[in-house]
Design a protein around this motif. Sequence first.
Motif, PDB file in Angstrom:
ATOM      1  N   ARG A 115       0.841  -1.210   0.000  1.00 22.11           N
ATOM      2  CA  ARG A 115       0.000   0.000   0.000  1.00 22.11           C
ATOM      3  C   ARG A 115       0.872   1.256   0.000  1.00 22.11           C
ATOM      4  O   ARG A 115       0.548   2.251  -0.668  1.00 22.11           O
ATOM      5  CB  ARG A 115      -0.939  -0.023   1.196  1.00 22.11           C
ATOM      6  CG  ARG A 115      -1.941  -1.171   1.140  1.00 22.11           C
ATOM      7  CD  ARG A 115      -2.864  -1.203   2.352  1.00 22.11           C
ATOM      8  NE  ARG A 115      -3.575  -2.467   2.429  1.00 22.11           N
ATOM      9  CZ  ARG A 115      -4.638  -2.788   1.700  1.00 22.11           C
ATOM     10  NH1 ARG A 115      -5.124  -1.909   0.836  1.00 22.11           N
ATOM     11  NH2 ARG A 115      -5.222  -3.971   1.830  1.00 22.11           N
ATOM     12  N   ASP A 146       2.143   1.670  -3.460  1.00 20.46           N
ATOM     13  CA  ASP A 146       1.060   2.151  -4.316  1.00 20.46           C
ATOM     14  C   ASP A 146       0.877   3.661  -4.163  1.00 20.46           C
ATOM     15  O   ASP A 146       0.696   4.376  -5.152  1.00 20.46           O
ATOM     16  CB  ASP A 146      -0.224   1.411  -3.952  1.00 20.46           C
ATOM     17  CG  ASP A 146      -1.412   1.849  -4.784  1.00 20.46           C
ATOM     18  OD1 ASP A 146      -1.315   1.832  -6.019  1.00 20.46           O
ATOM     19  OD2 ASP A 146      -2.444   2.201  -4.180  1.00 20.46           O
ATOM     20  N   ASP A 150      -4.741 -11.025   3.386  1.00 19.26           N
ATOM     21  CA  ASP A 150      -3.923  -9.880   3.002  1.00 19.26           C
ATOM     22  C   ASP A 150      -3.695  -9.848   1.496  1.00 19.26           C
ATOM     23  O   ASP A 150      -3.733  -8.778   0.868  1.00 19.26           O
ATOM     24  CB  ASP A 150      -2.578  -9.920   3.733  1.00 19.26           C
ATOM     25  CG  ASP A 150      -2.710  -9.528   5.196  1.00 19.26           C
ATOM     26  OD1 ASP A 150      -3.173  -8.407   5.468  1.00 19.26           O
ATOM     27  OD2 ASP A 150      -2.366 -10.347   6.061  1.00 19.26           O
ATOM     28  N   SER A 178      -6.893  -8.743  -0.216  1.00 12.75           N
ATOM     29  CA  SER A 178      -7.200  -7.324   0.023  1.00 12.75           C
ATOM     30  C   SER A 178      -6.321  -6.436  -0.844  1.00 12.75           C
ATOM     31  O   SER A 178      -6.784  -5.411  -1.374  1.00 12.75           O
ATOM     32  CB  SER A 178      -7.044  -6.971   1.503  1.00 12.75           C
ATOM     33  OG  SER A 178      -5.684  -6.981   1.900  1.00 12.75           O
ATOM     34  N   VAL A 179      -5.065  -6.806  -1.021  1.00  9.82           N
ATOM     35  CA  VAL A 179      -4.185  -6.049  -1.915  1.00  9.82           C
ATOM     36  C   VAL A 179      -4.711  -6.118  -3.340  1.00  9.82           C
ATOM     37  O   VAL A 179      -4.798  -5.105  -4.057  1.00  9.82           O
ATOM     38  CB  VAL A 179      -2.737  -6.593  -1.834  1.00  9.82           C
ATOM     39  CG1 VAL A 179      -1.887  -6.051  -2.982  1.00  9.82           C
ATOM     40  CG2 VAL A 179      -2.109  -6.224  -0.498  1.00  9.82           C
ATOM     41  N   ARG A 225      -7.717  -6.606  -4.387  1.00 10.67           N
ATOM     42  CA  ARG A 225      -8.995  -5.898  -4.557  1.00 10.67           C
ATOM     43  C   ARG A 225      -8.846  -4.391  -4.417  1.00 10.67           C
ATOM     44  O   ARG A 225      -9.516  -3.627  -5.110  1.00 10.67           O
ATOM     45  CB  ARG A 225      -9.992  -6.392  -3.506  1.00 10.67           C
ATOM     46  CG  ARG A 225     -10.464  -7.819  -3.672  1.00 10.67           C
ATOM     47  CD  ARG A 225     -11.355  -8.169  -2.492  1.00 10.67           C
ATOM     48  NE  ARG A 225     -11.772  -9.558  -2.516  1.00 10.67           N
ATOM     49  CZ  ARG A 225     -11.824 -10.340  -1.456  1.00 10.67           C
ATOM     50  NH1 ARG A 225     -11.440  -9.871  -0.271  1.00 10.67           N
ATOM     51  NH2 ARG A 225     -12.250 -11.589  -1.542  1.00 10.67           N
ATOM     52  N   ASP A 226      -7.988  -3.950  -3.497  1.00  9.41           N
ATOM     53  CA  ASP A 226      -7.989  -2.543  -3.104  1.00  9.41           C
ATOM     54  C   ASP A 226      -7.097  -1.663  -3.982  1.00  9.41           C
ATOM     55  O   ASP A 226      -7.388  -0.473  -4.153  1.00  9.41           O
ATOM     56  CB  ASP A 226      -7.536  -2.403  -1.648  1.00  9.41           C
ATOM     57  CG  ASP A 226      -8.507  -3.060  -0.675  1.00  9.41           C
ATOM     58  OD1 ASP A 226      -9.635  -3.396  -1.093  1.00  9.41           O
ATOM     59  OD2 ASP A 226      -8.121  -3.250   0.497  1.00  9.41           O
ATOM     60  N   LEU A 227      -6.002  -2.210  -4.504  1.00 10.33           N
ATOM     61  CA  LEU A 227      -5.101  -1.380  -5.291  1.00 10.33           C
ATOM     62  C   LEU A 227      -5.667  -1.182  -6.701  1.00 10.33           C
ATOM     63  O   LEU A 227      -6.249  -2.083  -7.289  1.00 10.33           O
ATOM     64  CB  LEU A 227      -3.709  -1.996  -5.357  1.00 10.33           C
ATOM     65  CG  LEU A 227      -2.992  -2.219  -4.020  1.00 10.33           C
ATOM     66  CD1 LEU A 227      -1.522  -2.536  -4.253  1.00 10.33           C
ATOM     67  CD2 LEU A 227      -3.140  -1.028  -3.088  1.00 10.33           C
ATOM     68  N   ARG A 228      -5.451  -0.003  -7.197  1.00  7.98           N
ATOM     69  CA  ARG A 228      -5.987   0.343  -8.515  1.00  7.98           C
ATOM     70  C   ARG A 228      -5.348  -0.504  -9.609  1.00  7.98           C
ATOM     71  O   ARG A 228      -4.147  -0.734  -9.609  1.00  7.98           O
ATOM     72  CB  ARG A 228      -5.718   1.824  -8.794  1.00  7.98           C
ATOM     73  CG  ARG A 228      -6.283   2.329 -10.126  1.00  7.98           C
ATOM     74  CD  ARG A 228      -5.926   3.781 -10.307  1.00  7.98           C
ATOM     75  NE  ARG A 228      -6.427   4.322 -11.570  1.00  7.98           N
ATOM     76  CZ  ARG A 228      -6.155   5.530 -12.025  1.00  7.98           C
ATOM     77  NH1 ARG A 228      -5.397   6.346 -11.297  1.00  7.98           N
ATOM     78  NH2 ARG A 228      -6.640   5.945 -13.180  1.00  7.98           N
ATOM     79  N   SER A 231      -5.585  -6.667 -11.222  1.00  9.16           N
ATOM     80  CA  SER A 231      -4.737  -7.441 -10.319  1.00  9.16           C
ATOM     81  C   SER A 231      -4.805  -8.919 -10.683  1.00  9.16           C
ATOM     82  O   SER A 231      -5.857  -9.431 -11.074  1.00  9.16           O
ATOM     83  CB  SER A 231      -5.181  -7.262  -8.862  1.00  9.16           C
ATOM     84  OG  SER A 231      -5.000  -5.931  -8.434  1.00  9.16           O
ATOM     85  N   GLY A 267     -10.101  -4.140 -12.484  1.00 12.46           N
ATOM     86  CA  GLY A 267     -10.333  -2.823 -11.898  1.00 12.46           C
ATOM     87  C   GLY A 267      -9.933  -1.744 -12.876  1.00 12.46           C
ATOM     88  O   GLY A 267      -9.439  -2.023 -13.973  1.00 12.46           O
TER      89      GLY A 267
END
Length: 340
Positions: free
Chosen positions: A173, A176, A253, A256-257, A259-262, A265, A308
């Motif tokens: 994160r 990122d 973890d 979540s990385v 899914r969450d990072l633009r 993935s 994404g």
Amino acid sequence: MSVLDPIRYAVGELRTNYDDPVWRRKRLADRVVRPVHARWHGTDGLDIPAADWDVLVVLDGCRADLFEAGALDAGGGLDGADGGEWGDHGSVPIDPTPFDAYRRVTARGSATPEWLSGNFADGTFGDTVYVSANPYVARICGDAFHEVRAVWESAFDADMGTVHPAAVAAAARAADDAHPHKRLVVHFMQPHYPFLGHPDLQFAGIDADQVLGKRDAVTGEPHDPWEALALGRVDRRRLRRAYADNLAAVLPDALSVARDLRGRSVVTADHGNLLGERAWPIPARLYGHPIGVRTPALVEVPWAVVDGERRPVRDDGVAALDPADEATIDERLRRLGYRK
């Protein structure tokens, strides 16, 4: 050098190690399986830099069938892993949720050094930041990227001998935030040994001065769980449970990385792991992840896509890696069960 020297060396090896089953397996893998597989398969495998991804989440040493069983539970649970191969789900292709697409791909290697060399060692990737819990990145291709964030150096748990998933996710994160215009490789250490939550399966690691096999030169004790399994020192069911638990520890973890990072993935692995499968063309059972052995359990890895909004990627050149002390790299690799 005399023409008889290789013969004398071979005879000496046999005299010293003829009754060591680990040595025999290693020699069979090195002298028979690897040359045959190299000739038959060459460097077949997915070209990672050329593939379609913005964020690549790498699970170190994750078999495809293990991932398929564990990732069916979107939360990363593996409550059923005591039944069947890896649980009630077995090797059924995973449900698309939480992924937008899934398939198996062939990795360019059966161990991390081989995978890194096959994908990154011969190029420069100024559009990529590599966040890694595995020290081999620094050793093999540390100068190939715009930046390498060495989580193996900054967040190594000396008691457990590994890097926890949360530390890698936090570093991802931060990378990122600092590099919104770069592709990101996020290399978690799990489900690779050491096994979190299983201190009874901790081993001493590999002695720096050891040259034959992987066992302690004095005591003959195993130095990793796969060798312990090969020697009958560990119950297979118990070891599979620990391996599955290590995937359960990293999946929350890792997902979540992803899914969450633009960006687009992909969750994948650098290689799998053998638990006694036979490797053609020999009948002997092999364990762990020996380099150059290209059996499905080692080179078939997951390729799970989370779509994404794409990252606007640009190449700003590569930077020389601030070299870590070689002794530190050696020590970290030893604790992770690697030979130098």
